[in-house]
Design a protein around this motif. Structure first.
Motif, PDB file in Angstrom:
ATOM      1  N   LYS A   1       0.823  -1.208   0.000  1.00  0.00           N
ATOM      2  CA  LYS A   1       0.000   0.000   0.000  1.00  0.00           C
ATOM      3  C   LYS A   1       0.859   1.261   0.000  1.00  0.00           C
ATOM      4  N   MET A   2       1.960   1.227   0.760  1.00  0.00           N
ATOM      5  CA  MET A   2       2.848   2.386   0.793  1.00  0.00           C
ATOM      6  C   MET A   2       3.474   2.620  -0.581  1.00  0.00           C
ATOM      7  N   MET A   3       3.917   1.555  -1.223  1.00  0.00           N
ATOM      8  CA  MET A   3       4.523   1.690  -2.548  1.00  0.00           C
ATOM      9  C   MET A   3       3.494   2.163  -3.575  1.00  0.00           C
ATOM     10  N   GLU A   4       2.254   1.731  -3.428  1.00  0.00           N
ATOM     11  CA  GLU A   4       1.197   2.200  -4.333  1.00  0.00           C
ATOM     12  C   GLU A   4       0.951   3.694  -4.153  1.00  0.00           C
ATOM     13  N   LEU A   5       1.004   4.167  -2.899  1.00  0.00           N
ATOM     14  CA  LEU A   5       0.848   5.598  -2.648  1.00  0.00           C
ATOM     15  C   LEU A   5       1.985   6.380  -3.300  1.00  0.00           C
ATOM     16  N   LEU A   6       3.212   5.899  -3.155  1.00  0.00           N
ATOM     17  CA  LEU A   6       4.356   6.588  -3.751  1.00  0.00           C
ATOM     18  C   LEU A   6       4.289   6.547  -5.278  1.00  0.00           C
ATOM     19  N   ARG A   7       3.809   5.440  -5.813  1.00  0.00           N
ATOM     20  CA  ARG A   7       3.632   5.343  -7.266  1.00  0.00           C
ATOM     21  C   ARG A   7       2.622   6.384  -7.751  1.00  0.00           C
ATOM     22  N   LYS A   8       1.558   6.565  -6.971  1.00  0.00           N
ATOM     23  CA  LYS A   8       0.544   7.560  -7.332  1.00  0.00           C
ATOM     24  C   LYS A   8       1.133   8.969  -7.306  1.00  0.00           C
ATOM     25  N   LEU A   9       1.953   9.255  -6.292  1.00  0.00           N
ATOM     26  CA  LEU A   9       2.579  10.577  -6.205  1.00  0.00           C
ATOM     27  C   LEU A   9       3.515  10.817  -7.382  1.00  0.00           C
ATOM     28  N   ALA A  10       4.235   9.780  -7.805  1.00  0.00           N
ATOM     29  CA  ALA A  10       5.119   9.916  -8.967  1.00  0.00           C
ATOM     30  C   ALA A  10       4.306  10.137 -10.235  1.00  0.00           C
ATOM     31  N   ASP A  11       3.181   9.448 -10.345  1.00  0.00           N
ATOM     32  CA  ASP A  11       2.331   9.610 -11.531  1.00  0.00           C
ATOM     33  C   ASP A  11       1.729  11.008 -11.614  1.00  0.00           C
ATOM     34  N   GLN A  12       1.695  11.714 -10.480  1.00  0.00           N
ATOM     35  CA  GLN A  12       1.201  13.095 -10.474  1.00  0.00           C
ATOM     36  C   GLN A  12       2.280  14.092 -10.894  1.00  0.00           C
ATOM     37  N   GLY A  13       3.476  13.588 -11.234  1.00  0.00           N
ATOM     38  CA  GLY A  13       4.539  14.457 -11.737  1.00  0.00           C
ATOM     39  C   GLY A  13       5.698  14.655 -10.788  1.00  0.00           C
ATOM     40  N   ARG A  14       5.666  14.022  -9.621  1.00  0.00           N
ATOM     41  CA  ARG A  14       6.757  14.188  -8.668  1.00  0.00           C
ATOM     42  C   ARG A  14       7.873  13.186  -8.953  1.00  0.00           C
ATOM     43  N   THR A  15       9.093  13.614  -8.701  1.00  0.00           N
ATOM     44  CA  THR A  15      10.242  12.725  -8.784  1.00  0.00           C
ATOM     45  C   THR A  15      10.447  12.135  -7.394  1.00  0.00           C
ATOM     46  N   ILE A  16      10.303  10.822  -7.268  1.00  0.00           N
ATOM     47  CA  ILE A  16      10.330  10.147  -5.972  1.00  0.00           C
ATOM     48  C   ILE A  16      11.585   9.276  -5.884  1.00  0.00           C
ATOM     49  N   ILE A  17      12.352   9.460  -4.810  1.00  0.00           N
ATOM     50  CA  ILE A  17      13.557   8.656  -4.583  1.00  0.00           C
ATOM     51  C   ILE A  17      13.483   8.089  -3.176  1.00  0.00           C
ATOM     52  N   LEU A  18      13.578   6.764  -3.050  1.00  0.00           N
ATOM     53  CA  LEU A  18      13.511   6.166  -1.722  1.00  0.00           C
ATOM     54  C   LEU A  18      14.617   5.143  -1.527  1.00  0.00           C
ATOM     55  N   VAL A  19      15.040   5.022  -0.273  1.00  0.00           N
ATOM     56  CA  VAL A  19      15.954   3.960   0.141  1.00  0.00           C
ATOM     57  C   VAL A  19      15.105   2.842   0.722  1.00  0.00           C
ATOM     58  N   THR A  20      15.386   1.611   0.339  1.00  0.00           N
ATOM     59  CA  THR A  20      14.595   0.504   0.859  1.00  0.00           C
ATOM     60  C   THR A  20      15.399  -0.789   0.855  1.00  0.00           C
ATOM     61  N   HIS A  21      15.041  -1.674   1.787  1.00  0.00           N
ATOM     62  CA  HIS A  21      15.565  -3.038   1.772  1.00  0.00           C
ATOM     63  C   HIS A  21      14.528  -3.994   1.195  1.00  0.00           C
ATOM     64  N   ALA A  22      13.261  -3.581   1.277  1.00  0.00           N
ATOM     65  CA  ALA A  22      12.182  -4.446   0.804  1.00  0.00           C
ATOM     66  C   ALA A  22      12.114  -4.405  -0.719  1.00  0.00           C
ATOM     67  N   THR A  23      12.002  -5.562  -1.327  1.00  0.00           N
ATOM     68  CA  THR A  23      11.979  -5.632  -2.790  1.00  0.00           C
ATOM     69  C   THR A  23      10.706  -6.275  -3.328  1.00  0.00           C
TER      70      THR A  23
END
Length: 811
Positions: free
Chosen positions: A408-430
């Protein structure tokens, strides 16, 4: 190739217009293939003056006819152009190219001072002409004198829409022939030629103006909007970070020649094992971590050099929550909006929009403490979304979440990127990493082992299982990491994802020629928010937090009165503060006064030792935006001062009820008692804040309590006689001055009987348990000295706290 400048012919054929700082030429497209550039190469679409059009390469772009229109490709013969070709900050490559449509507008270069605007027209095209995004206003028009720039759609002649822009942000008015005067009347500032405007600035032809995310340029008497800031790209060039390990006595590479090209609207994950430099890379891309070599460019600007221009335009969610657990979701967002946005903003509208964006409307009145980990992270993201940043960094946003919440968190970030934002995250989860547009695989030693689309990572690493964990296993040891990093540099993926897109700013175009060397090297100054406005907001928020934690507040207020009240049970038939002089009275009075001081020490330290360190993550994030040190520490002092006042009233009341009151000659006992108690408490609070600022975590702050109390007890002058070095040390103990003030009010010296009245069998004076000392002289000078020393201690502690907090700044 034909090196003649084509004749302008008006007809039905497609054509290009090139606008170079107001100089416009038209180039007809008459052949199946054209090369755009400067004279001296293979180009056939030529500009007239190579010096005036010098950011154009000799072979800058290739145009190929496809049907009735053309496709355009950056560079020539697989070599990218120097300054690039961009559509909304996204670089056009030689391999993929771009299908041109009627009215499409492209940019050559990223520096607004020498940027060329290329527009494609096809009179026979089926699509309607797209209105150019660039607009301008005529400063010579009487209706625009003065010209108001701002968010106000009615009263601002140049309307710029962004939550970080004030309704009336700046005013421009004529100031002589060809010159204009800009006045900054905003909350978040104006930058001219990458320098912050201090109230007013003269404008001349070619000057660039940054207001919020917008970039404006003055050309003659027209003010043009060159960039609306809704598309942000990052280019990292040869990032090298070397630090010296004091334990190992050797240099360590945290980043090793990392190159990245991150396009607008991309969702990028930084992945890799522990110690591979992911967080260092993210902080470097964010602009808050230095490099040994290399630079990060945000839309062509050196980000670290110009970080103060972009503070309000970058969102950053650290791994720790940046929200207060004792506030509701709406309160968290409202206070954050008050701190970050202009005071004329519609707070309710902004908060409502943010709640909708993070899908938390149904929980808006819930305390943060009652939310799940994923919901708290959404609120932290919401805090950053208030300013509508187009560049967003997140450090381990899915850490500790179960697979469902991770998705759900990744889906939210995907939505924010689709709105035109450049999203960069550090993660261990793949598990959900395929939602990303790009992944960065880092290896030991800060080496870049892969950058590109997630699906191609399996092919590059020769993984057939489709499991990203197997890639981690490939990068477990340094030898493998070196191999994969070297292989990636030689792979077609490096060329496809980095070489084709990397757009660092060439040295000869970083600044306009009319800028002074001082302007080129000086960092823009940070815009300072109103300290009084911030003080009011922070004090209100902190007071609400204190009042909402009722159990802790009750303990803080009642601990000292209860402790002092218990003392009356231990002395049921004695009046330790009054009575005729006798040998045991003065020592007993000192013990009682010492308990008063110890009570102040305990509750003062308890109230303050956690107050800075417990909110370190929140402080760091707010400080990175615009939090003022004076306002922050001032809010702590005011609210804890009010708490100390409440404690003073309760302690004073308990003492007046539990003990018979002396009658000092200097002043009323109740007034003197209250003043001394308050000063003792507030001095303890100030020292506690200093320790809280120094402590690295809450455990360290708690462990410091015994270390603070023991010296205060030992060197107070009550338990032991202070002589020699001990006397000098006691001057640094607030307990010495607190007991001294109490003793002066009670006049402890007057409680000591005449030694001649107490003789042994040989008629020699018997040594008394207490000798009069100047420390407890009942004089105004002595009382004022004790109070003054408590105030001096307070000032020193608060000053040191301010200094310690200032040293934590990284930008």
């Amino acid at each position: 190739m034909n090196n003649q400048i084509p004749t302008t012919v008006f007809g039905s054929r497609p054509y290009l217009t090139l606008n170079n700082q107001g100089q416009t030429i038209r180039l007809e497209l008459t052949k199946p293939m054209h090369i755009l550039g400067r004279p001296g190469g293979d180009a056939d679409l030529l500009v007239p003056d190579p010096q005036q059009w010098k950011i154009l390469s000799r072979e800058h772009a290739v145009l190929r006819q496809v049907g009735n229109d053309y496709h355009i490709y950056d560079g020539y013969k697989n070599k990218p152009s120097t300054n690039g070709l961009f559509l909304d900050r996204t670089r056009i490559t030689f391999t993929d190219g771009l299908a041109l449509t009627n009215g499409m507008e492209l940019r050559i270069g990223q520096n607004p001072k020498d940027q060329i605007i290329l527009t494609y027209f096809n009179p026979m095209g089926n699509q309607a002409v797209v209105p150019p995004s660039q607009s301008s206003v005529d400063l010579n028009d009487p209706k625009n004198q003065p010209l108001v720039i701002g968010r106000d759609p009615v009263n601002a002649q140049l309307h710029l829409e962004s939550p970080i822009i004030s309704r009336r942000h700046a005013i421009i008015q004529p100031a002589g022939t060809g010159k204009y005067l800009l006045q900054d009347i905003s909350t978040n500032g104006v930058f001219v030629n990458n320098q912050r405007v201090q109230d007013k600035a003269d404008l001349t032809d070619g000057d660039t103006i940054k207001i919020g995310p917008y970039t404006l340029v003055l050309r003659g008497d027209r003010l043009h909007i060159l960039d609306r800031g809704n598309q942000i790209r990052l280019d990292a060039e040869n990032l090298l970070r070397i630090v010296y390990d004091q334990k190992e006595k050797k240099e360590i590479r945290l980043l090793d020649q990392v190159n990245l090209a991150i396009e607008p609207g991309q969702f990028v994950a930084l992945v890799g094992g522990s110690g591979t430099g992911k967080s260092t890379l993210m902080k470097t891309l964010l602009g808050i971590s230095p490099t040994t070599e290399g630079k990060v460019y945000l839309n062509g600007d050196d980000l670290r050099q110009n970080f103060n221009m972009y503070r309000h335009q970058i969102g950053y969610v650290p791994q720790d929550d940046i929200i207060y657990s004792q506030l509701t979701v709406t309160e968290v967002l409202t206070y954050a909006a008050k701190l970050r946005l202009p005071p004329d903003i519609d707070l309710k509208e902004v908060v409502e929009k943010t709640l909708k964006d993070i899908e938390m409307k149904n929980l808006e009145n819930n305390l943060v403490a009652t939310l799940s980990g994923g919901q708290r992270k959404r609120v932290s993201i919401g805090v950053e979304l208030l300013a509508d940043p187009k560049l967003f960094f997140l450090d381990e946003p899915t850490s500790g979440l179960d697979p469902g919440l991770d998705k759900k968190m990744m889906e939210l970030l995907r939505k924010l990127a689709d709105q035109g934002r450049t999203i960069i995250l550090v993660t261990h989860a793949t598990a959900s990493i395929m939602m990303c547009d790009r992944i960065v695989f880092m290896g030991l030693g800060g080496r870049l082992c892969y950058f590109g689309e997630p699906k191609n990572a399996f092919q590059f690493f020769k993984i057939t299982s489709g499991n990203f964990a197997d890639i981690y296993n490939q990068l477990e040891n340094e030898a493998n990491v070196k191999k994969w990093a070297a292989d990636f540099l030689k792979s077609p993926y490096y060329h496809q994802y980095i070489t084709n897109y990397l757009s660092s700013q060439p040295p000869n175009t970083q600044n306009s020629s009319h800028q002074s060397s001082a302007q080129k090297s000086a960092k823009p100054k940070q815009v300072k928010a109103s300290p009084w406005q911030q003080l009011s907001i922070l004090t209100n928020r902190y007071l609400k937090l204190i009042l909402r934690d009722k159990i802790n507040l009750g303990l803080s207020l009642l601990t000292a009165p209860v402790g002092i009240g218990l003392m009356t049970l231990a002395l049921p038939d004695k009046n330790p503060l009054i009575g005729e002089p006798e040998p045991s009275l003065a020592p007993l009075a000192l013990k009682v006064l010492f308990v008063f001081t110890c009570a102040a020490l305990w509750v003062g330290f308890s109230a303050s030792l956690q107050e800075i360190v417990k909110e370190a993550a929140i402080y760091f994030r707010e400080r990175l935006v615009n939090l003022g040190l004076g306002a922050y520490l001032g809010s702590k002092a005011i609210v804890l001062g009010l708490l100390a006042l409440g404690q003073t009233l309760l302690i004073t009341g308990t003492i007046l009820l539990g003990f018979k009151s002396p009658e000092p000659e200097l002043m009323s006992w109740s007034l003197g008692l209250a003043i001394t108690t308050f000063l003792s408490l507030f001095t303890c609070i100030s020292l506690g804040l200093l320790v809280s600022a120094v402590a690295k975590n809450s455990s360290q702050a708690n462990s410091a309590l015994p270390l603070l109390l023991l010296p205060q007890i030992i060197f107070s002058g009550v338990l032991f006689k202070m002589e020699g070095a001990a006397e000098k040390i006691s001057w640094f103990m607030l307990s010495r001055w607190s007991v001294g003030a109490y003793g002066s009010l009670v006049n402890v010296n007057a409680m000591v009987p005449n030694a001649e009245n107490y003789l042994d069998a040989n008629l020699n004076p018997i040594p008394l348990p207490f000798d009069p000392t100047p420390i407890y002289d009942a004089t105004w000078d002595n009382l004022a000295s004790n109070w003054g020393m408590l105030l001096l201690h307070t000032g020193i502690y608060l000053g040191l706290t301010l200094w310690v907090q200032k040293r934590k700044d990284i930008c």
